[in-house]
Enzyme design. Structure first.
Site, PDB file in Angstrom:
ATOM      1  N   GLY A 130       0.813  -1.213   0.000  1.00 54.67           N
ATOM      2  CA  GLY A 130       0.000   0.000   0.000  1.00 54.67           C
ATOM      3  C   GLY A 130       0.843   1.257   0.000  1.00 54.67           C
ATOM      4  CB  THR A 155       3.295  -0.283   7.034  1.00 58.90           C
ATOM      5  OG1 THR A 155       1.937  -0.643   7.272  1.00 58.90           O
ATOM      6  CG2 THR A 155       4.061  -0.387   8.343  1.00 58.90           C
ATOM      7  CG  ASP A 215      -1.725  -1.367   8.476  1.00 62.78           C
ATOM      8  OD1 ASP A 215      -2.650  -0.523   8.471  1.00 62.78           O
ATOM      9  OD2 ASP A 215      -1.688  -2.328   7.694  1.00 62.78           O
ATOM     10  CD  GLU A 229      -8.384  -2.229   7.201  1.00 59.92           C
ATOM     11  OE1 GLU A 229      -9.134  -2.028   6.227  1.00 59.92           O
ATOM     12  OE2 GLU A 229      -7.149  -2.361   7.098  1.00 59.92           O
ATOM     13  CG  LEU A 231      -9.048   8.344   7.333  1.00 59.49           C
ATOM     14  CD1 LEU A 231      -9.464   9.710   6.839  1.00 59.49           C
ATOM     15  CD2 LEU A 231      -8.402   8.459   8.703  1.00 59.49           C
ATOM     16  NE  ARG A 255      -7.821   1.841  -1.984  1.00 57.17           N
ATOM     17  CZ  ARG A 255      -7.487   1.174  -3.071  1.00 57.17           C
ATOM     18  NH1 ARG A 255      -6.911   1.795  -4.079  1.00 57.17           N
ATOM     19  NH2 ARG A 255      -7.740  -0.111  -3.181  1.00 57.17           N
TER      20      ARG A 255
END
Length: 404
Positions: free
Chosen positions: A11, A137, A139, A235, A285, A287
């Protein structure tokens, strides 16, 4: 001297191109390599021989590249698997055809596993070919780092959107719930960062198994106390049996990861069906957090750029391979209330196939948010804003190399 190759995977982030710019600029200042080539669409495009020469990018282009979000080389979800010698041999063939000695791979967990696999294979089958990882990332789930480039800017965007939508939500008197969904499959770092705004009433993270009855009791309590409830959900929120709140768990992204999205809608409907309020608002939210540069963190873009330079500098040592550069917080400075980052390098195997979850001790019970220790972790990362080059009221971006 030979050439080097830089590729991006996974990503995009707001600062992944800053790391790319760092490698290019470092080689201009200290030409360890004759040419710096970019692999278009990551390993997938590189295997097809799709390369772009980045060596002589101008100072202006590098400045704009540094502030350009998303992956300027293009990205992919193609995984090089151990035991698939055909792909490994093809990659080495491409590297040989272009006199490439070193591959810098900018990516997340799976990309660092790719670096580890390639370095391990090359030690036996292609001596002299080197593979170096540069992490990214949103994340923030890589170990053994303090944080990953891309996360601070995503957190800054998430905080700004949280505050903006909370202000909008507070303007109304009608009874409704607001649920913001942010990215984070296995770790709730990004969702938790929203609490830095002080606007979050309830927080749902993957680190805590979801209890529907307990959660609904907390929602009722918030409406009884204040007549409103602003919720942030990751998510990857799931029940105790591992079932995700969101839809789409049957699909996967090519790495056997569930394709998520819909947790916020599920929570909203759950609250409405329970009769707590008749309606709700959902904001995804997604991308926007990873490909926006209007809210880049100055700390993030600076560190991402310098991390690219550090990886290049370390690669001057011909023995440097199978390594990943990363960021650690200077604990002595932190104890004095200051933020300072240190760069380090460690074997890619320490980064690959591990998930760094949001610390359980930083999570308040009953979905009430996070501790002060967590807020102290987040706050310095979102500090500062780079001075963006603007045209016609918008940040300038560099045309993607894979689209030229």
């Amino acid at each position: 001297m030979g050439n080097c190759l830089v590729a991006q995977s996974g990503g995009p982030t707001a600062v992944i191109n800053a790391s790319l710019a760092g490698v290019v600029r470092a080689n201009q200042l200290n030409p360890v390599y004759d040419r710096v080539l970019g692999g278009l669409h990551g390993i997938e495009g590189t295997l097809a021989g799709k390369l772009f020469d980045l060596t002589d990018l101008s100072g202006r282009d590098l400045e704009i590249l540094r502030q350009t979000p998303s992956s300027a080389l293009g990205t992919c979800r193609y995984k090089l698997k151990r035991g698939n010698d055909a792909d490994f041999l093809r990659l080495v063939e491409v590297m040989g055809d272009h006199d490439i000695d070193t591959l810098f791979y900018i990516g997340g967990n799976d990309s660092m596993d790719t670096v580890d696999a390639l370095a391990e294979w090359a030690a036996e089958n292609a001596p002299g070919k080197r593979f170096i990882g540069i992490p990214k990332t949103v994340d923030n789930d890589l170990v053994p780092v303090d944080h990953c480039p891309g996360f601070p800017s995503a957190a800054k965007v998430a905080c700004q959107i949280t505050h903006a939508t909370r202000l909008d939500y507070d303007a109304y008197t009608r009874p409704e719930v607001f649920v913001l969904e942010v990215m984070g499959r296995d770790a709730g770092w990004l969702a938790a960062s929203c609490c830095a705004t002080g606007d979050v009433d309830l927080l749902v993270l993957p680190e805590v198994d979801f209890d529907k009855d307990a959660f609904l009791n907390e929602v009722r309590a918030k409406f009884d106390e204040q007549g409103e409830c602003y919720i942030v959900v990751s998510e990857g929120a799931h029940y105790a049996d591992g079932t995700y709140l969101s839809a789409g768990e049957s699909a996967n992204d090519g790495f056997a990861h569930a394709v998520l999205g819909g947790a916020a809608q599920t929570l909203k409907q759950m609250i409405v069906d329970a009769g707590i309020v008749p309606r709700g608002v959902v904001q995804d939210l997604s991308r926007a957090a990873r490909s926006s540069n209007f809210a880049q963190s100055l700390v993030d873009v600076t560190e991402a750029y310098e991390l690219g330079m550090s990886a290049h500098m370390r690669s001057a040592d011909p023995a440097f391979t199978g390594q990943v550069v990363g960021i650690r917080r200077d604990e002595a400075a932190a104890a004095e209330g200051r933020y300072n980052a240190r760069f380090f390098a460690a074997p890619a195997s320490e980064f690959a196939n591990h998930v760094r979850r949001f610390p359980a001790e930083w999570i308040l019970p009953n979905y009430q948010g996070v501790t002060e220790e967590a807020l102290a972790y987040f706050r310095p990362l979102i500090e500062g804003e780079p001075k963006l080059v603007m045209e016609r009221g918008l940040p300038v971006t560099l045309p993607a190399f894979n689209r030229r």
